[in-house]
Design an enzyme around this catalytic site. Structure first.
Site, PDB file in Angstrom:
ATOM      1  N   ARG A 170     -70.543   1.983  80.547  1.00 25.12           N
ATOM      2  CA  ARG A 170     -70.236   0.919  79.577  1.00 25.12           C
ATOM      3  C   ARG A 170     -70.760  -0.425  80.082  1.00 25.12           C
ATOM      4  NH1 ARG A 170     -66.012   4.512  78.774  1.00 25.12           N
ATOM      5  NH2 ARG A 170     -66.299   5.522  76.752  1.00 25.12           N
ATOM      6  N   GLU A 329     -62.815  13.790  74.120  1.00 24.70           N
ATOM      7  CA  GLU A 329     -63.045  13.036  72.885  1.00 24.70           C
ATOM      8  C   GLU A 329     -64.277  13.516  72.116  1.00 24.70           C
ATOM      9  OE1 GLU A 329     -60.927   8.798  73.945  1.00 24.70           O
ATOM     10  OE2 GLU A 329     -63.042   9.001  74.451  1.00 24.70           O
ATOM     11  N   ASP A 422     -57.998  -0.290  83.574  1.00 24.96           N
ATOM     12  CA  ASP A 422     -58.312  -1.260  82.534  1.00 24.96           C
ATOM     13  C   ASP A 422     -57.069  -1.684  81.762  1.00 24.96           C
ATOM     14  OD1 ASP A 422     -58.296   1.358  81.548  1.00 24.96           O
ATOM     15  OD2 ASP A 422     -59.507   0.840  79.809  1.00 24.96           O
ATOM     16  N   TRP A 470     -62.275   2.062  83.787  1.00 19.78           N
ATOM     17  CA  TRP A 470     -63.144   2.012  82.614  1.00 19.78           C
ATOM     18  C   TRP A 470     -63.573   0.570  82.383  1.00 19.78           C
ATOM     19  CZ3 TRP A 470     -64.779   6.586  81.394  1.00 19.78           C
ATOM     20  CH2 TRP A 470     -63.954   7.692  81.579  1.00 19.78           C
ATOM     21  N   GLU A 472     -65.305  -0.975  79.565  1.00 13.88           N
ATOM     22  CA  GLU A 472     -65.655  -1.564  78.278  1.00 13.88           C
ATOM     23  C   GLU A 472     -65.391  -3.067  78.266  1.00 13.88           C
ATOM     24  OE1 GLU A 472     -63.848   1.192  78.629  1.00 13.88           O
ATOM     25  OE2 GLU A 472     -64.082   2.583  76.955  1.00 13.88           O
TER      26      GLU A 472
END
Length: 768
Positions: A170, A329, A422, A470, A472
């Site tokens: 990301r 996912e 995160d 993570w 993002e």
């Protein structure tokens, strides 16, 4: 009287030596060793103290060189490494197959007037003993000679898997930034770096046989929020030479790098590079969006072969036993809509798409097994059946680990939100980006990796635990450091130290030394757990002209000192014992001070005047009813600073201003930012709430009490213009205390709007 007040403060606030007795006398080691005995006399390490290893033991020499370099860098204490016999005190690092240790990675360490002696059977144990020796030599920030108390340590880890996942897909970190994180992992005795290298937003690993994966797949175009012009590309990738260097760097610090190549979902960057690998045959862009995407690999023989070719090059770069294939996912819409995929599924005799994913993962597992490797994946790989050799990483809570262990699979605990880095560390107004609810330092420390419902035999399948970073919403190393540290300390102790040897308050007593080590190494750790909070009853203060002030911090640790005269608080400032009253206007500054007199966090300020008390910052605005999703973001996805931030709900662009005293209020002022709506929500997209607008671009509507209440004001949103702006408008006069619903009616196909601050204004300011 002063002494009495100090003792009372310590007792009430739950901290320091008086509060926790023996715990405060433990050496400042993190993670806490399995067994520690403080015995005998101390030893002073000086620049004349050699580090001695056996002649011909190259592995011990490597550990000794590491210890010497680390001590010089963090203590400015140069130590010479020698393989010659020495007379007099020394630091001895020795490997001995008969060393009295119980497990692999174990060691013993003794400090006597003759020096420091570390003994281990294997190189990993010797390395961890050297890390402990370094921590003993850095008990506080300082330089030069250091006195080390006499101690006997017998130590080994609780779990074999002590990991951290770094998401480089990301947001891309430079090789040097990855090495910075590896260095800190080594200092915390973590031994697995799970490296997330591919996803919808980027393909970060060079694959020589398929160069388009990085020529196209490593780069994305950031979302446009209406400013015009073409945004610059974002991305990057690691060459195979860079990966080899990073893997070797980690190996020298006894860290195994486990790569993750996502499949069958999170494949959009790969499909953007080679559309024939996808289901539709069309080339999508590399995604600038976060969330769950529809792009899956197809299931034909060619695609399986391509991914196995990719695994060939991955295995050549990463010698780890485990290769992570994701498996999470994978929304099956494209598979369900594809005649070719459906035909393949029926030809294989499979009943549904979950079984098809299981078949797909099984192809990769068999291929890895044929090359002497083992497959590991997220807990969705349990759905539809799982190869016997597969290992499960449980992220959707702990149930996946429970189910897998009961089926005889090895498991790693990595649940969301408990071990997701995160997640924000606190609800403080001055936090940076991340998800909510917050996961505090103590919640990390208290996490237990072995579910209680497992039997003793089933519990043997728990390899360990890891935390996931993570990225993002973590575009820079500073964002990552703020999110990771000091929660990494809590993770390390939960993974290393026996459950019976962990005690939260003792951990807090040892943590200030570690914070000093961070400062010396320029690690941008978060001080959220210790930062002072200044709390008042806003409306009572507005009406009475004075405020009763309560001070606290999240960890309930440290002595809180404060000032009200504009000066910076310190150890000599007034000590907080109980709530106190001040007249408005006043500025309160407060700081938590450790037992050694040094600050545990940067001082925090709160202005107490009527305009400030009538203002709610982004973190003080609640969700409107209907969705508890909360996310704190920056104005652009690739921002390089830690602020400003905006707390949003991607499902309902609406915020609640709680308990507004509306007596005499005639207007509202709202600082707003236009934010990209770069979120793929898959099947949850239907949950996004659209509010009826009166203009094409929408308005900010203020409603009384709730989001269906009386309209008090309508503030039109500008069409285009700057990314941040201020709205001001009149409100219908009301009396008393009410909630205000601030709802954006902008189209849900356009940008989101985030509120920085919202202030209610009296009649005297309403027309300004």
């Amino acid at each position: 009287m002063r002494t009495t007040r100090r003792i009372l403060c310590l007792a009430l606030f739950g901290i320091a030596t008086l509060a926790h007795g023996a715990g405060a006398s433990q050496p400042p080691l993190i993670p806490m060793p399995a067994q520690v005995s403080q015995v005998g006399e101390a030893f002073t390490v000086t620049a004349k103290t050699p580090i001695v290893v056996d002649a011909g033991d190259s592995e011990a020499r490597r550990t000794a060189d590491y210890l010497a370099a680390l001590t010089e860098r963090t203590r400015h204490l140069p130590l010479v490494v020698t393989q010659d016999a020495v007379q007099g005190p020394a630091i001895i690092l020795k490997r001995d197959p008969q060393a009295p240790v119980k497990e692999a990675e174990g060691y013993t360490l003794d400090v006597t007037p003759q020096g420091i002696r570390v003994l281990a059977r294997d190189e990993a144990g010797l390395f961890y003993g050297a890390v402990t020796a370094w921590q003993l030599m850095t008990p506080a920030q300082g330089s030069g000679d250091v006195r080390v108390e006499g101690v006997h340590i017998s130590d080994q880890p609780r779990f074999a898997w002590r990991g951290m996942m770094l998401d480089s897909a990301r947001h891309f970190q430079t090789p040097d930034e990855v090495r910075t994180l590896i260095d800190q992992m080594a200092q915390h005795k973590l031994n697995v770096l799970h490296w997330h290298l591919t996803d919808d937003q980027g393909w970060r690993i060079e694959i020589k046989r398929y160069p388009e994966l990085t020529r196209i797949g490593a780069w994305r175009t950031p979302p446009d929020v209406g400013q015009g012009g073409e945004p610059g590309r974002y991305g990057g990738y690691y060459t195979q030479d860079q990966i080899r260097e990073i893997v070797a760097y980690a190996h020298d610090r006894h860290i195994t790098v486990v790569p993750e190549i996502d499949m069958p979902g999170h494949a959009q960057a790969a499909v953007a590079s080679y559309p024939e690998l996808g289901v539709t045959g069309r080339r999508p862009p590399v995604s600038p969006d976060w969330g769950v995407h529809p792009y899956l690999y197809n299931v034909d023989d060619h695609t399986v072969r391509v991914l196995q070719d990719v695994l060939d090059e991955v295995m050549a770069l990463f010698p780890s036993t485990y290769i992570h294939v994701g498996g999470d996912e994978a929304v099956k819409d494209q598979w369900q809509a594809s005649a070719a995929v459906q035909a393949r599924m029926h030809a294989l005799g499979l009943k549904n798409e979950n079984q098809l994913q299981s078949w797909f993962i099984g192809q990769m597992g068999q291929y890895l097994a044929a090359h002497g490797r083992r497959l590991i994946g997220w807990d969705e790989i349990l759905e539809g059946g799982l190869p016997a050799s597969a290992t499960v990483m449980s992220w959707r809570g702990t149930q996946g680990a429970i189910d897998a262990a009961k089926q005889g699979h090895d498991v790693v605990l990595s649940p969301a939100p408990q071990l997701y880095l995160d997640q924000m560390q606190s609800d403080r107004a001055d936090e940076t980006t991340g998800r909510l609810p917050s996961m505090s330092l103590q919640s990390y420390y208290d996490f237990e990796a072995v579910p209680k419902v497992l039997t003793a035999d089933q519990a043997k399948h728990v390899l360990g635990m890891q935390a996931n970073m993570w990225t993002e919403h973590m575009p820079t190393l500073r964002h990552i450091e703020h999110a990771v540290f000091p929660r990494m300390d809590a993770l390390a102790e939960a993974a290393w130290t026996p459950a019976t040897g962990r005690e939260w308050h003792d951990f807090l007593n040892r943590l200030p030394a570690q914070l000093a080590r961070y400062r010396v190494q320029d690690i941008g750790y978060a001080d959220s757990a210790f930062a002072a909070s200044v709390d008042v009853d806003r409306n009572a203060a507005i009406r009475g002209g004075k405020a009763q002030v309560t001070l606290s911090n999240q960890a309930r640790y440290g002595n809180l000192h404060y000032t009200i005269d504009g000066s910076e608080p310190g150890a000599s400032s007034p000590l907080y014992v109980h709530p106190f009253t001040v007249k408005l206007p006043t500025t309160i500054s407060a700081v938590a001070i450790g037992a050694d007199g040094t600050p545990l966090a940067a001082p925090r300020q709160r202005v107490l005047d009527v305009p400030a008390l009538r203002t709610r910052s982004t973190g003080e605005l609640d969700n409107c009813p209907g969705s508890d999703f909360r996310l704190r973001v920056q104005p652009t996805p690739d921002a390089t600073s830690l602020a400003p931030t905006y707390l949003i709900n991607v499902f309902d662009n609406c915020r609640l201003y709680r308990a507004a005293d509306l007596d005499g209020i005639a207007a509202i002022r709202v600082d707003v930012a236009r934010l990209p709506r770069n979120y793929q929500l898959a099947h949850e997209a239907k949950l996004v709430v659209a509010h009826k607008a009166g203009t094409p671009q929408g308005e900010l509507v203020v409603r009384l009490d709730n989001c269906k209440g009386k309209t008090l004001g309508t503030l039109p949103l500008p069409e285009g213009g700057p990314l941040s702006f201020t709205l001001r408008g009149a409100l219908v006069r009301q009396a008393g205390v009410h909630d205000l619903c601030l709802v954006f009616t902008s189209p849900i196909t356009g940008p989101l709007y985030g509120i920085g601050d919202a202030s209610v204004l009296p009649a005297s300011e309403g027309s300004q």
